[in-house]
Design a protein around this motif. Structure first.
Motif, mmCIF file in Angstrom:
data_model
loop_
_atom_site.group_PDB
_atom_site.id
_atom_site.type_symbol
_atom_site.label_atom_id
_atom_site.label_comp_id
_atom_site.label_asym_id
_atom_site.label_seq_id
_atom_site.Cartn_x
_atom_site.Cartn_y
_atom_site.Cartn_z
ATOM 1 N N HIS A 105 0.839 -1.192 0.000
ATOM 2 C CA HIS A 105 0.000 0.000 0.000
ATOM 3 C C HIS A 105 0.878 1.247 0.000
ATOM 4 C CE1 HIS A 105 -4.037 -1.787 0.909
ATOM 5 N NE2 HIS A 105 -3.234 -2.824 1.099
ATOM 6 N N TYR A 106 0.405 2.278 -0.706
ATOM 7 C CA TYR A 106 1.136 3.538 -0.820
ATOM 8 C C TYR A 106 0.274 4.679 -0.320
ATOM 9 C CZ TYR A 106 4.589 1.119 -3.588
ATOM 10 O OH TYR A 106 5.567 0.262 -3.985
ATOM 11 N N ARG A 107 0.951 5.673 0.246
ATOM 12 C CA ARG A 107 0.269 6.897 0.663
ATOM 13 C C ARG A 107 1.237 8.060 0.559
ATOM 14 N NH1 ARG A 107 -0.377 6.973 7.214
ATOM 15 N NH2 ARG A 107 1.835 7.064 7.641
ATOM 16 N N VAL A 108 0.674 9.260 0.542
ATOM 17 C CA VAL A 108 1.488 10.464 0.490
ATOM 18 C C VAL A 108 2.122 10.651 1.865
ATOM 19 C CG1 VAL A 108 1.455 12.967 0.184
ATOM 20 C CG2 VAL A 108 0.084 11.522 -1.321
ATOM 21 N N LYS A 109 3.422 10.745 1.868
ATOM 22 C CA LYS A 109 4.182 10.901 3.108
ATOM 23 C C LYS A 109 4.241 12.366 3.532
ATOM 24 C CE LYS A 109 8.807 9.997 4.950
ATOM 25 N NZ LYS A 109 10.139 9.452 4.616
ATOM 26 N N LEU A 110 4.423 13.252 2.569
ATOM 27 C CA LEU A 110 4.545 14.674 2.849
ATOM 28 C C LEU A 110 3.179 15.347 2.730
ATOM 29 C CD1 LEU A 110 7.762 15.384 0.745
ATOM 30 C CD2 LEU A 110 7.613 14.896 3.198
ATOM 31 N N LYS A 111 2.587 15.673 3.840
ATOM 32 C CA LYS A 111 1.236 16.248 3.832
ATOM 33 C C LYS A 111 1.188 17.594 3.123
ATOM 34 C CE LYS A 111 -0.141 12.673 5.917
ATOM 35 N NZ LYS A 111 -0.499 11.571 5.069
ATOM 36 N N SER A 112 2.303 18.313 3.094
ATOM 37 C CA SER A 112 2.329 19.620 2.430
ATOM 38 C C SER A 112 2.278 19.499 0.914
ATOM 39 C CB SER A 112 3.569 20.404 2.856
ATOM 40 O OG SER A 112 4.739 19.668 2.524
ATOM 41 N N ILE A 113 2.364 18.281 0.384
ATOM 42 C CA ILE A 113 2.235 18.078 -1.064
ATOM 43 C C ILE A 113 0.867 18.575 -1.533
ATOM 44 C CG2 ILE A 113 1.981 16.296 -2.849
ATOM 45 C CD1 ILE A 113 4.886 16.911 -2.231
ATOM 46 N N THR A 114 -0.154 18.405 -0.708
ATOM 47 C CA THR A 114 -1.493 18.900 -1.054
ATOM 48 C C THR A 114 -1.453 20.408 -1.280
ATOM 49 O OG1 THR A 114 -2.535 17.136 0.227
ATOM 50 C CG2 THR A 114 -3.898 19.047 -0.281
ATOM 51 N N THR A 115 -0.803 21.122 -0.390
ATOM 52 C CA THR A 115 -0.674 22.576 -0.518
ATOM 53 C C THR A 115 0.109 22.928 -1.776
ATOM 54 O OG1 THR A 115 -0.691 22.757 1.886
ATOM 55 C CG2 THR A 115 0.115 24.669 0.658
ATOM 56 N N LEU A 116 1.181 22.194 -2.028
ATOM 57 C CA LEU A 116 2.001 22.439 -3.208
ATOM 58 C C LEU A 116 1.205 22.231 -4.491
ATOM 59 C CD1 LEU A 116 4.828 23.005 -4.420
ATOM 60 C CD2 LEU A 116 5.246 20.544 -4.278
ATOM 61 N N LEU A 117 0.437 21.147 -4.552
ATOM 62 C CA LEU A 117 -0.349 20.856 -5.755
ATOM 63 C C LEU A 117 -1.487 21.861 -5.934
ATOM 64 C CD1 LEU A 117 -0.432 16.958 -5.791
ATOM 65 C CD2 LEU A 117 1.092 18.508 -7.010
ATOM 66 N N ASN A 118 -2.080 22.315 -4.824
ATOM 67 C CA ASN A 118 -3.112 23.364 -4.923
ATOM 68 C C ASN A 118 -2.516 24.659 -5.458
ATOM 69 O OD1 ASN A 118 -5.208 21.742 -4.019
ATOM 70 N ND2 ASN A 118 -4.968 22.358 -1.886
ATOM 71 N N ALA A 119 -1.318 25.001 -4.988
ATOM 72 C CA ALA A 119 -0.643 26.200 -5.483
ATOM 73 C C ALA A 119 -0.312 26.049 -6.970
ATOM 74 C CB ALA A 119 0.626 26.466 -4.680
ATOM 75 N N MET A 120 0.066 24.847 -7.370
ATOM 76 C CA MET A 120 0.363 24.604 -8.774
ATOM 77 C C MET A 120 -0.895 24.774 -9.616
ATOM 78 S SD MET A 120 1.655 21.186 -10.727
ATOM 79 C CE MET A 120 0.100 20.419 -10.311
#
Length: 98
Positions: A70-85
């Motif tokens: 199973h895989y999951r996003v480790k860095l929770k701030s990735i959500t913020t980064l992708l929203n900014a993108m």
């Protein structure tokens, strides 16, 4: 490795369309590699290679549950980064109408 090197590593990992799709699909929940393989139309070997790059960049983490990985996003701030993108892309397209 300094912070600039880490930034480049993360952006490079997210810079491939398939890897970006994989990360977006894992933002809200962890998923089995078998589910990811069904969700994306490419070979198991190709998927494994992309997952490896995302793990090595520190974006994803994996956990074996029974016989499934199973895989999951480790860095929770990735959500913020992708929203900014996404906002940046929207602004880019709006600027074309200048």
């Amino acid at each position: 490795m300094n912070s600039e090197d880490v930034s480049v590593k993360i952006f490079k990992a997210l810079g491939h369309p398939i890897r970006l799709q994989i990360v977006k699909s894992l933002l809200t929940e962890s998923r089995c590699v078998c589910d990811l393989n069904l969700a994306f139309d490419f070979s198991q070997a190709n998927l494994s290679q992309h997952l490896k790059i995302l793990r090595e960049a520190g974006i994803l983490e994996s956990k074996k549950i029974g016989v499934e990985m199973h895989y999951r996003v480790k860095l929770k701030s990735i959500t913020t980064l992708l929203n900014a993108m996404d906002q940046t892309v929207e602004e880019y397209f709006e600027s074309l109408d200048f």
